[in-house]
Write an enzyme that holds these catalytic residues in place. Structure first.
Site, PDB file in Angstrom:
ATOM      1  N   HIS A 274      80.733  80.579  41.885  1.00 14.63           N
ATOM      2  CA  HIS A 274      81.214  81.678  41.053  1.00 14.63           C
ATOM      3  C   HIS A 274      82.157  82.577  41.868  1.00 14.63           C
ATOM      4  CE1 HIS A 274      77.076  80.912  39.240  1.00 14.63           C
ATOM      5  NE2 HIS A 274      77.864  80.715  38.204  1.00 14.63           N
TER       6      HIS A 274
ATOM      7  N   GLY B  57      85.068  76.504  36.363  1.00 17.73           N
ATOM      8  CA  GLY B  57      84.921  75.540  37.451  1.00 17.73           C
ATOM      9  C   GLY B  57      84.999  74.107  36.950  1.00 17.73           C
TER      10      GLY B  57
HETATM   11  P1  AMP Z   1      77.485  79.016  35.012  1.00 12.73           P
HETATM   12  O1  AMP Z   1      77.029  80.356  35.462  1.00 12.73           O
HETATM   13  O2  AMP Z   1      76.713  77.880  35.603  1.00 12.73           O
HETATM   14  O3  AMP Z   1      77.652  78.918  33.512  1.00 12.73           O
HETATM   15  O4  AMP Z   1      78.950  78.833  35.600  1.00 12.73           O
HETATM   16  C1  AMP Z   1      79.955  79.778  35.362  1.00 12.73           C
HETATM   17  C2  AMP Z   1      81.275  79.218  35.835  1.00 12.73           C
HETATM   18  O5  AMP Z   1      81.205  78.924  37.223  1.00 12.73           O
HETATM   19  C3  AMP Z   1      81.644  77.900  35.126  1.00 12.73           C
HETATM   20  O6  AMP Z   1      83.030  77.886  34.856  1.00 12.73           O
HETATM   21  C4  AMP Z   1      81.274  76.870  36.147  1.00 12.73           C
HETATM   22  O7  AMP Z   1      82.012  75.667  36.044  1.00 12.73           O
HETATM   23  C5  AMP Z   1      81.603  77.597  37.430  1.00 12.73           C
HETATM   24  N1  AMP Z   1      80.847  76.996  38.537  1.00 12.73           N
HETATM   25  C6  AMP Z   1      79.506  76.845  38.621  1.00 12.73           C
HETATM   26  N2  AMP Z   1      79.175  76.202  39.759  1.00 12.73           N
HETATM   27  C7  AMP Z   1      80.348  75.940  40.393  1.00 12.73           C
HETATM   28  C8  AMP Z   1      80.681  75.275  41.626  1.00 12.73           C
HETATM   29  N3  AMP Z   1      79.753  74.751  42.415  1.00 12.73           N
HETATM   30  N4  AMP Z   1      81.979  75.197  41.960  1.00 12.73           N
HETATM   31  C9  AMP Z   1      82.948  75.722  41.154  1.00 12.73           C
HETATM   32  N5  AMP Z   1      82.699  76.342  39.994  1.00 12.73           N
HETATM   33  C10 AMP Z   1      81.415  76.457  39.617  1.00 12.73           C
END
Ligand code: AMP
Length: 283
Positions: A37, A147
């Site tokens: 994030h 991401g």
């Molecule tokens: P989440 O909180 O899991 O819904 O993720 C929020 C955003 O962070 C989404 O766009 C995910 O794809 C991105 N994201 C989560 N983990 C990663 C990671 N390891 N690398 C890059 N982006 C990430």
């Protein structure tokens, strides 16, 4: 840094900022923030005047037997990390604020939402596209960062943004990994030490497939077997899917190219994990 929980307050502020000609960046998240994030927030910081990070564990994207109730939360820690990345506003609404009584409007990207994660999580992407649309109208971003860890989600959001003529630039960001290759994820917190070791089979299988591909192997059935062997050797990991897809259309392919996406979903114990890689790329 301000924390806003009211959708109307957030929207009024955002509209005001836009009237003043300010560029708004949005990083939508479900919180329990980590370096994945953070990379989105840091890039968002460089590209916007006002940077908003939303923290919302969106109930409509969870299936009935999924982990909505136990999804990890840590608002204080999240605020610290967000502030260190230069975030101006945390938008952290309650579920009732986003879906008040009587709510009945949904956004659905029809075909892209059906396969891969959509097949094992029916309705998941409908929840994602609905909440992202709402976050776009509430936060009024010029750009939004997502991401590639959630590769299908990014493709669906790009499709939705184009289909609905939403005036938001979508930026896809590289997967951030732990030193041993495990893709960072809030759900990694569920893993016991043994499960965490097993979860490395995701990254190992992507690396092995890339290696074979670099040596000239491009038959998907052969590459698939390599990935399958690595994951099935790893108890307690079970395969949800291993798929080779065109990285633009997400259509299945039979012959791999440098642009082919390898997408995997497995369960380690009771934790569902996903990962992916483009065969000709490094990360
Ligand atoms: P989440 O909180 O899991 O819904 O993720 C929020 C955003 O962070 C989404 O766009 C995910 O794809 C991105 N994201 C989560 N983990 C990663 C990671 N390891 N690398 C890059 N982006 C990430």
């Amino acid at each position: 840094m301000r924390i806003i929980t009211s959708a109307s307050e957030m929207q009024t502020l955002a509209l005001n900022e836009r009237r003043q000609g300010h560029h708004i960046g949005l990083v939508p998240t479900m919180g329990f923030l980590h370096e994945g994030h953070a990379s989105l927030m840091r890039t968002g910081r460089q590209q916007s005047d006002l940077l908003i990070t939303s923290i919302f564990v969106n109930p409509t994207q969870f299936g009935v037997n999924e982990d909505l109730d136990r999804y990890p939360r840590n608002l204080a820690g999240d605020c610290q990390l967000a502030e260190s990345c230069g975030v101006d506003i945390i938008f952290a609404p309650t579920a009732g604020e986003i879906y008040p009584t009587g709510y009945q409007t949904y956004v659905n990207v029809e075909e892209l939402s059906l396969h891969l994660c959509g097949a094992s999580r029916p309705g998941h992407f409908r929840g994602v596209t609905t909440v992202v649309t709402k976050l776009f109208t509430i936060c009024q971003p010029d750009l939004a960062l997502f991401g590639k860890k959630d590769f299908q989600q990014l493709a669906i959001i790009r499709r939705m943004t184009a289909d609905l003529n939403l005036p938001v630039q979508i930026i896809g960001m590289p997967i951030i990994r732990e030193a041993d290759g495990l893709a960072m994820s809030s759900r990694n917190a569920y893993l016991s030490p043994d499960e965490r070791q097993s979860a490395l089979c995701l990254h190992r299988s992507i690396a092995a497939v890339r290696n074979l591909f670099r040596q000239g192997e491009n038959t998907v059935t052969v590459l698939l077997q390599t990935a399958r062997d690595i994951i099935t050797a790893e108890s307690p990991a079970t395969i949800d899917y291993i798929e080779f897809r065109n990285s633009q259309s997400l259509e299945p392919v039979v012959t791999a190219t440098a642009d082919t996406l390898l997408a995997l979903a497995i369960k380690v114990g009771s934790t569902r994990l996903i990962d992916n890689g483009i065969l000709g790329e490094e990360n």
